[in-house]
Write a protein that holds these residues in place. Structure first.
Motif, PDB file in Angstrom:
ATOM      1  N   LYS A  92      16.053  -1.349  -7.057  1.00 59.92           N
ATOM      2  CA  LYS A  92      14.811  -1.618  -7.782  1.00 59.92           C
ATOM      3  C   LYS A  92      14.788  -3.062  -8.288  1.00 59.92           C
ATOM      4  CE  LYS A  92      13.904   3.115  -9.315  1.00 59.92           C
ATOM      5  NZ  LYS A  92      13.836   4.043 -10.480  1.00 59.92           N
ATOM      6  N   ASP A  97      11.587  -0.741  -2.059  1.00 63.45           N
ATOM      7  CA  ASP A  97      10.878   0.502  -2.334  1.00 63.45           C
ATOM      8  C   ASP A  97      11.232   1.601  -1.334  1.00 63.45           C
ATOM      9  OD1 ASP A  97       9.566  -0.552  -0.132  1.00 63.45           O
ATOM     10  OD2 ASP A  97       7.747  -1.056  -1.241  1.00 63.45           O
ATOM     11  N   LYS A 171      11.037   4.200  -5.108  1.00 66.39           N
ATOM     12  CA  LYS A 171      10.153   4.326  -6.270  1.00 66.39           C
ATOM     13  C   LYS A 171       9.910   5.779  -6.659  1.00 66.39           C
ATOM     14  CE  LYS A 171       6.145   3.592  -3.208  1.00 66.39           C
ATOM     15  NZ  LYS A 171       4.999   2.699  -2.928  1.00 66.39           N
TER      16      LYS A 171
END
Length: 218
Positions: A92, A97, A171
């Motif tokens: 992150k 992602d 995510k």
């Protein structure tokens, strides 16, 4: 976002023929690759041999260097073993992602018996036929007159490699797709990875993870 679809599909354009088959797979029924809108995907090949790891990752990254990035630039053999939450935070922080992972889960040998064959050489094989097996002339329907050549059977050993491929959403912190493939007698890492991706993409299109190939308008 169509980057990942175009990137994975590019493998299909350069692949022809394969000794790799899908064994089983699973997908998250609640999502698709299109919904995830991936912008930066880390490619992780979980191989102990560092050279093979780099070749495997580079093979996938080469399909779209803007979207895919090799893990060896970010993760070494030590921090690959970090707890999942720590690895997730690293990804992150670096703006990833999505993650694609590949790992060898099994290697086995298999011995198969290839039966012998008999070949019949009809009269007139080396010159003008007397009619032989195809009717008319000398021999007619009585069959061809000639020698029989026998190739004896033999045992053939092959090596099977079972590889697991996973697609994760960073995510959403979840697995989107997983599948295992079997490759028989692979020649080298690059071709093997290319064949695996080809089979994986085909399967993902069939199960709806990826959209079907667009039909060209006439």
């Amino acid at each position: 976002m169509k980057k990942i679809i175009i990137a994975l599909s590019a493998v299909l354009l350069v692949s022809c023929g394969s000794n790799t088959t899908i064994q089983d797979s699973w997908r998250d029924p609640q999502t698709t690759i299109e919904k995830e809108q991936f912008k930066k995907v880390l490619v992780v090949s979980l191989l102990k041999n560092e050279t093979n790891r780099r070749v495997a990752e580079n093979t996938i990254v080469a399909t779209n260097p803007e979207l895919f990035h090799p893990s060896y630039d970010l993760l070494d053999q030590t921090n690959l073993k970090l707890p999942t939450d720590q690895l997730s935070q690293i990804l992150k922080n670096e703006g990833y992602d999505g993650v694609i992972t590949m790992r060898l889960v099994d290697k086995s040998s298999q011995v198969n018996y290839v039966p012998g064959t008999t070949t019949y050489a009809g009269y007139g094989m080396y010159g003008y036929p007397y009619g032989g097996m195809y009717g008319g002339g000398f021999g007619g329907w009585y069959g061809a007159y000639g020698a029989a050549y026998y190739d004896p059977g033999y045992y053939q050993e092959s090596t099977n490699y079972i590889v697991e491929t996973n697609v994760f959403s960073v995510k959403a912190n979840k697995l989107l797709w997983t599948g295992t493939t079997k490759t028989v007698d692979p020649t080298d890492v690059e071709n093997t990875v290319t064949n695996i991706i080809q089979v994986v993409v085909d399967n993902m299109r069939k199960d709806g993870t990826l959209p079907p190939t667009a039909t060209k308008k006439k």
